[in-house]
Scaffold this motif. Structure first.
Motif, PDB file in Angstrom:
ATOM      1  N   UNK A 116       9.896  10.298 -40.029  1.00 54.02           N
ATOM      2  CA  UNK A 116       9.247  11.474 -39.452  1.00 54.02           C
ATOM      3  C   UNK A 116       9.782  11.717 -38.054  1.00 54.02           C
ATOM      4  N   UNK A 117       9.476  12.903 -37.521  1.00 50.40           N
ATOM      5  CA  UNK A 117       9.899  13.271 -36.173  1.00 50.40           C
ATOM      6  C   UNK A 117       8.808  14.089 -35.511  1.00 50.40           C
ATOM      7  N   UNK A 118       8.588  13.864 -34.206  1.00 51.53           N
ATOM      8  CA  UNK A 118       7.661  14.702 -33.446  1.00 51.53           C
ATOM      9  C   UNK A 118       8.209  14.897 -32.041  1.00 51.53           C
ATOM     10  N   UNK A 119       7.881  16.058 -31.478  1.00 49.87           N
ATOM     11  CA  UNK A 119       8.304  16.394 -30.120  1.00 49.87           C
ATOM     12  C   UNK A 119       7.045  16.574 -29.271  1.00 49.87           C
ATOM     13  N   UNK A 120       7.088  16.078 -28.035  1.00 50.19           N
ATOM     14  CA  UNK A 120       5.898  16.118 -27.183  1.00 50.19           C
ATOM     15  C   UNK A 120       6.262  16.584 -25.781  1.00 50.19           C
ATOM     16  N   UNK A 121       5.434  17.478 -25.251  1.00 50.95           N
ATOM     17  CA  UNK A 121       5.625  18.007 -23.898  1.00 50.95           C
ATOM     18  C   UNK A 121       4.268  18.394 -23.332  1.00 50.95           C
ATOM     19  N   UNK A 122       4.233  18.717 -22.042  1.00 52.24           N
ATOM     20  CA  UNK A 122       3.008  19.209 -21.427  1.00 52.24           C
ATOM     21  C   UNK A 122       1.855  18.237 -21.534  1.00 52.24           C
ATOM     22  N   UNK A 123       0.737  18.727 -22.063  1.00 54.04           N
ATOM     23  CA  UNK A 123      -0.488  17.927 -22.128  1.00 54.04           C
ATOM     24  C   UNK A 123      -0.371  16.726 -23.055  1.00 54.04           C
ATOM     25  N   UNK A 167       9.922  15.478 -21.357  1.00 58.54           N
ATOM     26  CA  UNK A 167       9.520  15.691 -22.743  1.00 58.54           C
ATOM     27  C   UNK A 167       9.914  14.453 -23.536  1.00 58.54           C
ATOM     28  N   UNK A 168       9.373  14.328 -24.754  1.00 56.51           N
ATOM     29  CA  UNK A 168       9.651  13.169 -25.582  1.00 56.51           C
ATOM     30  C   UNK A 168      10.065  13.612 -26.981  1.00 56.51           C
ATOM     31  N   UNK A 169      11.190  13.096 -27.443  1.00 61.52           N
ATOM     32  CA  UNK A 169      11.539  13.143 -28.862  1.00 61.52           C
ATOM     33  C   UNK A 169      11.204  11.778 -29.450  1.00 61.52           C
ATOM     34  N   UNK A 170      10.258  11.771 -30.397  1.00 61.75           N
ATOM     35  CA  UNK A 170       9.809  10.513 -31.012  1.00 61.75           C
ATOM     36  C   UNK A 170      10.188  10.566 -32.493  1.00 61.75           C
ATOM     37  N   UNK A 171      11.157   9.760 -32.883  1.00 62.74           N
ATOM     38  CA  UNK A 171      11.657   9.758 -34.253  1.00 62.74           C
ATOM     39  C   UNK A 171      11.375   8.410 -34.896  1.00 62.74           C
ATOM     40  N   UNK A 202      12.341   1.390 -37.113  1.00 63.47           N
ATOM     41  CA  UNK A 202      12.034   1.568 -35.688  1.00 63.47           C
ATOM     42  C   UNK A 202      11.625   3.009 -35.416  1.00 63.47           C
ATOM     43  N   UNK A 203      11.129   3.215 -34.199  1.00 64.34           N
ATOM     44  CA  UNK A 203      10.979   4.558 -33.646  1.00 64.34           C
ATOM     45  C   UNK A 203      11.894   4.667 -32.440  1.00 64.34           C
ATOM     46  N   UNK A 204      12.706   5.733 -32.396  1.00 62.62           N
ATOM     47  CA  UNK A 204      13.498   5.994 -31.195  1.00 62.62           C
ATOM     48  C   UNK A 204      12.675   6.883 -30.270  1.00 62.62           C
ATOM     49  N   UNK A 205      12.727   6.580 -28.979  1.00 59.43           N
ATOM     50  CA  UNK A 205      11.965   7.328 -27.981  1.00 59.43           C
ATOM     51  C   UNK A 205      12.941   7.805 -26.914  1.00 59.43           C
ATOM     52  N   UNK A 206      13.214   9.112 -26.898  1.00 59.70           N
ATOM     53  CA  UNK A 206      14.161   9.679 -25.947  1.00 59.70           C
ATOM     54  C   UNK A 206      13.391  10.436 -24.869  1.00 59.70           C
ATOM     55  N   UNK A 261      -1.468  10.170  -7.465  1.00 62.25           N
ATOM     56  CA  UNK A 261      -2.360   9.353  -6.644  1.00 62.25           C
ATOM     57  C   UNK A 261      -1.565   8.669  -5.540  1.00 62.25           C
ATOM     58  N   UNK A 262      -1.841   9.028  -4.299  1.00 66.12           N
ATOM     59  CA  UNK A 262      -1.324   8.328  -3.120  1.00 66.12           C
ATOM     60  C   UNK A 262       0.188   8.116  -3.173  1.00 66.12           C
ATOM     61  N   UNK A 263       0.924   9.173  -3.465  1.00 67.20           N
ATOM     62  CA  UNK A 263       2.381   9.082  -3.460  1.00 67.20           C
ATOM     63  C   UNK A 263       3.005   8.657  -4.764  1.00 67.20           C
ATOM     64  N   UNK A 264       2.186   8.565  -5.805  1.00 60.52           N
ATOM     65  CA  UNK A 264       2.698   8.219  -7.134  1.00 60.52           C
ATOM     66  C   UNK A 264       2.435   9.381  -8.080  1.00 60.52           C
ATOM     67  N   UNK A 265       3.501   9.889  -8.712  1.00 60.58           N
ATOM     68  CA  UNK A 265       3.377  10.899  -9.765  1.00 60.58           C
ATOM     69  C   UNK A 265       3.685  10.198 -11.078  1.00 60.58           C
ATOM     70  N   UNK A 266       2.712  10.185 -11.990  1.00 64.71           N
ATOM     71  CA  UNK A 266       2.873   9.451 -13.221  1.00 64.71           C
ATOM     72  C   UNK A 266       2.840  10.326 -14.451  1.00 64.71           C
ATOM     73  N   UNK A 267       3.617   9.938 -15.462  1.00 67.60           N
ATOM     74  CA  UNK A 267       3.587  10.575 -16.779  1.00 67.60           C
ATOM     75  C   UNK A 267       3.471   9.468 -17.819  1.00 67.60           C
ATOM     76  N   UNK A 268       2.456   9.537 -18.658  1.00 70.84           N
ATOM     77  CA  UNK A 268       2.314   8.571 -19.743  1.00 70.84           C
ATOM     78  C   UNK A 268       3.104   9.081 -20.940  1.00 70.84           C
ATOM     79  N   UNK A 269       4.139   8.363 -21.303  1.00 70.44           N
ATOM     80  CA  UNK A 269       5.039   8.777 -22.378  1.00 70.44           C
ATOM     81  C   UNK A 269       4.462   8.419 -23.741  1.00 70.44           C
ATOM     82  N   UNK A 270       3.912   7.223 -23.855  1.00 74.51           N
ATOM     83  CA  UNK A 270       3.400   6.766 -25.149  1.00 74.51           C
ATOM     84  C   UNK A 270       2.347   5.697 -24.947  1.00 74.51           C
TER      85      UNK A 270
END
Length: 295
Positions: free
Chosen positions: A135-142, A90-94, A63-67, A149-158
């Protein structure tokens, strides 16, 4: 159309930390490749809290854990040498693959106090990738595309959705997004996937004319759909393409029950390497029968 509503089941992980277990559920084991979904906290931790709050080293396969955190900080250490604090948005993807061990320590909370709140999901790997190197990767920012958009703040995690693609390497088609919605805001739910769900982490939303409050996951049918926030709301959207049946035993996920049994024996016998930076203790294999094997 709603296929099912799943309500979180609260359980204690020790040290006062509670999670709301959503997936797996007896009548719905997976949504796309998502095989596990835990809502952590919210929990206020006072400075000086005991170490029993920490999650000691433990193993995973397949599996991959997504925190992902809304607030607070967790320190991650693993057996491939990673040591990485994760903070809000931020995302820790293991990716465990053939086998990895890791710990999750609440060091900031113990030192200065903290407000812990977040989600941990597990994404099952396709059969062809179950035994790949960990493997492990860390993701933040861009790495986590943001939109407003119109009262919705979205972040695409994966994955890919809304014409955007997040940076974490995935192994099968999926999407996973975090929405913050003001009262009355309306959000579209990506429709380009066979299986989809939304989880209300805080607040309340309206879907198909009915109101759903925090702690509920709505498993959705196919087709275009929208939700509306009836109050300030934090919503997680997730889904993807199914990858086939998966078996779970403790922290292990596999398409093979025999592989689960092997992983359990490997951990019990001490054959899985502990994190170099956190190897003085570990969580033992639970009591009870091991996974059954095929004849």
């Amino acid at each position: 159309m709603i296929e099912m509503v799943i309500e979180q089941r609260r359980r204690s992980l020790g040290g006062g930390l509670e999670v709301g277990r959503v997936l797996p559920f007896a009548k719905r084991r997976m949504v796309g490749p998502f095989v596990f979904f835990d809502h952590m906290g919210p929990l206020d931790v006072a400075a000086g809290a005991g170490r029993d709050l920490d999650v000691r080293p433990h193993p995973h396969i397949g599996l991959s854990t997504v925190t992902y955190l809304f607030s607070g900080e967790i320190m991650h250490r693993d057996s491939v040498g990673s040591q990485q604090a994760i903070r809000p948005q931020e995302v820790n993807w293991m990716t465990a693959g053939s086998g990895i061990t890791h710990s999750e320590r609440f060091e900031k909370a113990r030192a200065t106090g903290d407000h812990l709140h977040g989600i941990q999901a597990w994404v099952a790997l396709p059969t062809a990738d179950e035994e790949e190197a960990p493997s492990f990767s860390h993701h933040a920012g861009a790495d986590l595309p943001h939109w407003s958009d119109a009262g919705v703040e979205g972040h695409l995690i994966a994955g890919s959705a809304y014409g955007l693609t997040a940076a974490a390497r995935t192994h099968s088609p999926l999407f996973y997004a975090h929405l913050e919605m003001v009262p009355g805001a309306v959000a579209e739910i990506p429709s380009d996937f066979s299986e989809r769900a939304l989880y209300v982490a805080t607040g309340a939303v309206e879907f198909d004319g009915a109101r759903y409050e925090a702690g509920k996951m709505l498993v959705l049918g196919k087709g275009a759909s929208k939700l509306r926030a009836t109050e300030q709301a934090t919503v997680m959207l997730l889904g993807g393409e199914p990858i086939g049946e998966r078996f779970l035993y403790w922290n292990f996920v596999s398409s093979s029950q025999d592989r689960l049994a092997q992983a359990a024996e490997d951990w019990k016998a001490g054959r899985m390497k502990l994190p170099d930076a956190d190897h003085d203790e570990f969580i033992p294999l639970p009591d009870g029968p091991p996974p059954s094997t095929k004849s």
